[in-house]
Motif scaffolding. Structure first.
Motif, PDB file in Angstrom:
ATOM      1  N   UNK A 174      79.760  63.203  72.032  1.00 40.66           N
ATOM      2  CA  UNK A 174      80.666  64.159  71.441  1.00 40.66           C
ATOM      3  C   UNK A 174      80.172  64.579  69.885  1.00 40.66           C
ATOM      4  N   UNK A 175      79.418  63.606  69.333  1.00 35.87           N
ATOM      5  CA  UNK A 175      78.778  63.908  68.059  1.00 35.87           C
ATOM      6  C   UNK A 175      77.488  64.771  68.242  1.00 35.87           C
ATOM      7  N   UNK A 209      88.214  70.309  60.963  1.00 34.67           N
ATOM      8  CA  UNK A 209      89.558  70.307  61.275  1.00 34.67           C
ATOM      9  C   UNK A 209      90.428  70.177  60.126  1.00 34.67           C
ATOM     10  N   UNK A 210      90.111  69.115  59.317  1.00 41.26           N
ATOM     11  CA  UNK A 210      90.939  68.785  58.296  1.00 41.26           C
ATOM     12  C   UNK A 210      90.762  69.069  56.866  1.00 41.26           C
ATOM     13  N   UNK A 249      86.061  69.525  67.996  1.00 40.50           N
ATOM     14  CA  UNK A 249      85.240  68.658  68.167  1.00 40.50           C
ATOM     15  C   UNK A 249      84.955  67.588  66.950  1.00 40.50           C
ATOM     16  N   UNK A 297      81.244  58.239  75.133  1.00 39.99           N
ATOM     17  CA  UNK A 297      82.070  58.557  74.218  1.00 39.99           C
ATOM     18  C   UNK A 297      81.550  58.735  72.895  1.00 39.99           C
ATOM     19  N   UNK A 298      80.995  57.750  72.360  1.00 43.94           N
ATOM     20  CA  UNK A 298      80.422  57.710  71.041  1.00 43.94           C
ATOM     21  C   UNK A 298      79.496  58.691  70.824  1.00 43.94           C
ATOM     22  N   UNK A 352      73.886  54.756  62.775  1.00 43.80           N
ATOM     23  CA  UNK A 352      74.431  53.547  62.555  1.00 43.80           C
ATOM     24  C   UNK A 352      75.882  53.397  63.262  1.00 43.80           C
ATOM     25  N   UNK A 353      76.614  54.279  63.818  1.00 39.53           N
ATOM     26  CA  UNK A 353      78.018  53.925  64.357  1.00 39.53           C
ATOM     27  C   UNK A 353      77.805  53.749  65.669  1.00 39.53           C
ATOM     28  N   UNK A 374      86.461  66.438  63.398  1.00 40.24           N
ATOM     29  CA  UNK A 374      87.748  66.314  62.505  1.00 40.24           C
ATOM     30  C   UNK A 374      87.513  66.702  61.158  1.00 40.24           C
ATOM     31  N   UNK A 375      86.119  66.552  60.752  1.00 34.58           N
ATOM     32  CA  UNK A 375      85.908  66.456  59.231  1.00 34.58           C
ATOM     33  C   UNK A 375      85.821  68.277  59.052  1.00 34.58           C
TER      34      UNK A 375
END
Lengths: 343, 342
Positions: A262-263, A341-342, A336, A258-259, A240-241, A338-339
């Motif tokens: 990376x994913x 990393x955080x 790569x 870009x979009x 979707x993104x 953030x989910x």
């Protein structure tokens, strides 16, 4: 982020402890007589001497935990025993061969990762086009060839027939140059040393010797990374993104680079760990096929000659490397995504 | 902004978007006509698979091609036919003049970039501003859509926000370049009921302050009643009824619209059970001949099975695609009688 790396580093000693237990239990599966050889510096000690006396001397009949303690303290002091197949202590044998393998691995990993990802993205973007089909045919061929078959083929075609890429690490004349006083071996990696010494004949010569093994190692893992990247990229492009990005008016190039990319790389990084394991296995075979004097060739030679200290030393060394590489993989994962990393 | 403006903002004429698949041609959108005036909200309602989402993607020029293709029709937007534009020209319109929000706020934002990065990207694409200015505008937009602590949220990643918050971010992103038209494809379907109401209210408020038109795609008649000025009811790739929202709810003339109305509860009526429309939407690979609703319609006759009706204007601003809409009155009365007896 730093916390994450620190946490991972804190676990490292525990993993290494597990590895040593595992390797040691492999040693303990051998009888005291067989194990004796891993404690002998000089084979002449065995001749005429009382073997049982030596067993007592080295404590090979002691309870396993005492032996483990001694073995670990030896390992911690860098003493991995005497290697019969190399004719030198295991530590020295590994140290002298490591630069060659490192050189080979680095030169193989760069085309594998860069080329694999690039071709995978290309294949996904041109999904079901002629280009995609061509790439997939080549990846299927690459992936289905065992390393030793492909290595022999490369050797036969590019050395036997064309004479372009000879086996070994250097030609004899180049070896003489490297051994001479005028040439300083800063790293033991001939390409780098050649550059540092300003001797570009050596650089060219060692590259000619490297291309065969690199090609052999790369072709299998190229196809591997390419396939994972392609399927992951295809999946990501239907997310979707991606539609959101297009709805924003983002150009197709930016959408892909870009979009999506990376994913799409997240699953690729996940398989990078097992890939390194496979690469190390491939190194053993490739170095043997090409007569390339590195760690892999040493491992094969030690195994063939039942050189226990050699086998165990290389196994320890490879596991240590693997742990470090897996750490690197996990860190790049966090970079790569953030989910992670955080969390 | 002028609601009575003669010139519609968007005019869709005879739009046909087909998908050429291995199983055959899927006529997802098969002759759709409607208009949206500046500042107006058009509700597009219908069951899953009726072609409402494909219609919106056609306007955006985002139909996957292949297999999809706009085979016929025009989409006139401010005097240009969007179907004739190149991808490059479409990109200037997307996110700038026409923007879109989607059904799934949980997956509609890129998980590896910050919210600020994603909103700024849209701003920098269409306005000549630098990074700092784009970020400042992003924070401003987040504030407008009611996100608390926008300066902090702008640096967060989508997974750190709830579904409702993410949909607000999507709205902020889509409005960041002052679009003339916002297409909202089931923007509240995936949200909790309380959040749904908040989002709809937000959209209504923003519509007022931005003076934009909204195309609200939904299967929820409640949402339609809440926000729409006019409504297009779609069935099997076609508009079957097209009228203003009051008329639609008070006096539906197409048997399908009437069926939809009966399938939702009403506060002023007591019924034993809600009536479902029998059967399901026919597969677009295998539409029935004639009127596509004939296999589920209580009024269907042989004529319906043979000839497809045209969209007919039955009164000022009310169009219906049905041969027998006049007879619907009889069914309505019968139903009212039974309700009284009970």
């Amino acid at each position: 982020m730093i916390n994450y790396i620190l946490r991972r580093l804190l676990i490292l000693p525990f993993i290494l402890f597990g590895v040593t237990i595992l390797i040691f239990s492999m040693i303990m599966m051998l009888g005291p007589y067989q194990r004796l050889s891993t404690y002998i510096e000089d084979p002449s000690q065995l001749k005429g001497g009382d073997v049982d006396q030596l067993i007592t001397k080295y404590g090979l009949d002691d309870p396993w935990y005492e032996q483990y303690g001694r073995w670990v303290s030896g390992v911690l002091q860098g003493d991995l025993g005497w290697s019969e197949s190399a004719g030198q202590p295991v530590t020295e044998a590994i140290a002298s061969r490591f630069p060659a393998t490192f050189e080979l691995a680095i030169f193989a990993v760069i085309p594998v990762v860069m080329g694999g990802i690039w071709l995978g993205v290309l294949s996904a973007v041109h999904h079901n086009d002629k280009l995609d089909h061509t790439i997939r045919i080549f990846s299927t061929i690459g992936w289905s060839f065992p390393t030793f078959v492909f290595g022999l083929l490369v050797l036969m075609v590019f050395y036997g027939i064309l004479g372009w890429f000879p086996p070994g690490r250097l030609d004899n004349w180049a070896l003489t140059v490297v051994m001479s006083d005028g040439f300083t071996e800063y790293t033991g990696m001939h390409v780098l040393d050649g550059i540092l010494n300003g001797n570009f004949d050596i650089v060219v010569n060692s590259f000619r010797h490297l291309i065969g093994p690199i090609f052999t190692l790369a072709i299998v893992w190229w196809s591997f990374i390419l396939r994972i990247t392609r399927s992951s990229m295809l999946e990501t492009l239907s997310k979707d993104y991606i539609r959101t990005a297009r709805a924003k008016g983002v150009s197709e190039n930016v959408v892909i680079n870009k979009h999506a990319r990376r994913n799409a790389l997240i699953p690729v990084v996940t398989v990078a760990g097992p890939m390194v394991l496979g690469l190390l296995g491939g190194v053993v075979i490739t170095e043997t096929v090409f007569g390339y004097r590195g760690l892999g060739q040493y491992a094969a030679q030690a195994a063939a000659q039942l050189d226990y200290s050699g086998i165990l030393g290389v196994a320890m060394y490879f596991s240590f490397l693997l742990i470090l590489i897996n750490l690197l993989v996990d860190v790049s994962y966090a970079v790569i995504d953030p989910r992670i990393r955080l969390e | 902004m002028n609601f009575l403006s003669k010139e519609p903002l968007v005019q869709v004429k005879g739009l046909k978007t087909h998908f050429f698949t291995e199983e055959g041609v899927v006529k997802a959108v098969d002759g759709v006509d409607f208009e949206i005036n500046p500042g107006e909200t058009l509700g597009v309602v219908g069951e899953s698979g009726c072609g409402k989402s494909v219609t919106s993607l056609s306007i955006m020029g985002l139909v996957e091609s292949p297999p999809g293709k706009i085979v016929e029709g025009e989409i006139n937007f401010q005097g240009t036919d969007l179907t004739k534009l190149s991808q490059k020209e479409m990109r200037k319109i997307r996110g700038n003049d026409i923007s879109m929000i989607f059904q799934e706020p949980m997956t509609s934002l890129n998980p590896v970039y910050t919210i600020g990065n994603q909103i700024s990207e849209a701003i920098m694409l269409h306005k000549k501003v630098n990074k700092e200015e784009a970020k400042r505008q992003s924070i401003e937009m987040l504030e407008k859509v009611g996100i608390p602590l926008p300066e902090q949220r702008v640096n967060e990643y989508p997974h750190q926000l709830s579904g409702g918050m993410r949909q607000r971010v999507m709205i902020a992103m889509s409005l960041s370049c002052d679009p003339q038209l916002l297409i909202a494809d089931e923007p509240t379907t995936a949200l909790d009921v309380t959040i749904q109401a908040q989002i709809l209210e937000l959209m209504n408020d923003l519509k007022e302050s931005y003076g934009m038109a909204i195309m609200m795609i939904t299967h929820d008649l409640g949402v339609i009643a809440e926000v729409s000025d006019r409504v297009a009811v779609m069935y099997a790739g076609k508009v079957v009824e097209y009228t203003d929202v009051e008329t639609l709810f008070k006096d539906p003339e197409h048997p399908y619209t009437w069926g939809l109305m009966n399938s939702i509860p009403k506060l002023d009526q007591t019924v034993e059970r809600l009536e479902a429309i029998p059967g399901s939407v026919p597969s677009p690979l295998n539409f029935p001949s004639g009127c596509k609703y004939n296999n589920r319609c209580p009024l269907a006759t042989d004529k319906c099975r043979e000839i497809e009706p045209e969209l007919e204007t039955i009164s000022e601003g009310h169009q219906v695609r049905c041969w027998h809409y006049k007879e619907l009155e009889r069914l309505k009365n019968e139903r009212a009688e039974t309700a009284k007896i009970k």
